[in-house]
Enzyme design. Structure first.
Site, PDB file in Angstrom:
ATOM      1  N   LYS A  66       0.813  -1.223   0.000  1.00 39.94           N
ATOM      2  CA  LYS A  66       0.000   0.000   0.000  1.00 39.94           C
ATOM      3  C   LYS A  66       0.846   1.273   0.000  1.00 39.94           C
ATOM      4  O   LYS A  66       0.470   2.263  -0.625  1.00 39.94           O
ATOM      5  CB  LYS A  66      -0.954  -0.001   1.199  1.00 39.94           C
ATOM      6  CG  LYS A  66      -2.062  -1.047   1.089  1.00 39.94           C
ATOM      7  CD  LYS A  66      -3.009  -0.940   2.257  1.00 39.94           C
ATOM      8  CE  LYS A  66      -4.034  -2.055   2.210  1.00 39.94           C
ATOM      9  NZ  LYS A  66      -5.047  -1.934   3.270  1.00 39.94           N
ATOM     10  N   ASP A 102      -9.904   2.641   2.828  1.00 38.47           N
ATOM     11  CA  ASP A 102      -9.991   1.899   4.100  1.00 38.47           C
ATOM     12  C   ASP A 102     -10.739   2.710   5.158  1.00 38.47           C
ATOM     13  O   ASP A 102     -11.620   2.191   5.850  1.00 38.47           O
ATOM     14  CB  ASP A 102      -8.594   1.547   4.623  1.00 38.47           C
ATOM     15  CG  ASP A 102      -7.952   0.423   3.819  1.00 38.47           C
ATOM     16  OD1 ASP A 102      -8.698  -0.406   3.263  1.00 38.47           O
ATOM     17  OD2 ASP A 102      -6.707   0.383   3.749  1.00 38.47           O
TER      18      ASP A 102
END
Ligand code: ATR
Length: 267
Positions: A66, A102
């Site tokens: 990420k 997220d």
């Protein structure tokens, strides 16, 4: 040919994303193909380049890439910049848009699926690693009256809190005695080793919710919260909601998530 998407990670075989996105595609009548792509640990950029060259339109990015995805994209969103991590890439006309869904996924699960209000409430975030960084910005934006980050290494909590102009307190775990919260979010990886972060049971206020970002396992953190008669949730709803936000970015339509959360829980 159907538009192609992928989840890129290492390992990635366990990922539920291909199933989730194919269900989204079916329910919204979108013609897409979605695959799991394992990139070598030193080969993230190469894997994305190959996927783009083969006609890929976008990708989800999972551990451990990420942060690399954030550096790789040409156009990071505000949420991606705040998290310094990207879980969604969208490719168009030579540009690479980077988003982090997220935190928005967590907020949607908390507020829409679990019916919680964060404005004016007290929130404790446990952990200061990548998972915590991914959700802290949206938690701040939700306007809690008090937002505390606790971490085993307090310096990391302070560093994370300092990224926000105001409103985030950083503490060590042993400073939590005597405090209680309406929402406690576990973003540590302690559960992966069968441990709970060292928190006093008194941190769970009356009617509090304990939320573990991990899904699919009953962690010692959740067991501790249950023993304190606290409502609990694992991160399955967040998993589905962050995926729905990615799908929306790519396809312009947000799928209904409720049926899928129920289906995955009973799968
Ligand atoms: P992730 O990206 O999953 O957040 P990470 O960056 O390695 O992973 O961060 C793991 C987090 O879990 C950290 O906040 C870590 O605390 P430290 O910064 O002090 O290392 C926390 N953590 C891991 N195991 C823990 C344990 N047994 N008790 C408490 N915190 C723990």
């Amino acid at each position: 040919m159907a538009d192609r998407y992928a989840v890129i990670g290492n390992p990635v075989a366990h990922s539920k994303s291909p199933w989730i996105h194919s269900e989204f595609a079916r329910s919204t009548a979108q013609d897409i193909e979605y695959i799991a792509l394992e990139a070598p640990v030193d080969g993230f950029a190469r894997t994305v380049e190959d996927f783009r060259a083969s006609g890929g339109k976008g990708a989800n990015v999972t551990l451990p890439f990420k942060e690399q995805a954030y550096r790789y994209c040409t156009d990071p969103s505000a949420a991606a910049r705040s998290a310094q991590a990207v879980n969604t890439l969208a490719f168009s006309e030579g540009r690479i848009h980077g988003e982090n869904t997220d935190g928005s996924g967590l907020l949607r699960d908390l507020t829409v699926n679990l019916g919680r209000t964060l404005g004016g409430r007290s929130v404790l975030l446990l952990g200061a690693g990548g998972a915590a960084r991914g959700v802290l910005g949206p938690l701040v934006a939700a306007g809690p009256a008090r937002l505390v980050v606790a971490n085993r290494s307090p310096d990391k909590a302070r560093e994370l809190a300092a990224r926000f102009e105001r409103g985030v307190e950083a503490v060590a775990f042993d400073s939590l005695a005597g405090l209680s919260f309406d929402l406690v979010v576990n973003a540590t990886s302690a559960g992966m080793r069968g441990e709970a972060p060292p928190i006093p049971p008194s941190i769970f206020g009356k009617g509090a919710l304990a939320y573990d970002l991990v899904y699919g396992r009953d962690t010692p953190f959740l067991a501790l919260a249950r023993a304190s008669h606290c409502d609990t949730s694992d991160g399955l709803g967040m998993l589905i909601e962050q995926a729905a936000d990615s799908f929306h970015i790519w396809r312009g339509v947000r799928p209904d998530t409720r049926a899928l959360i129920t289906a995955l829980r009973t799968r």
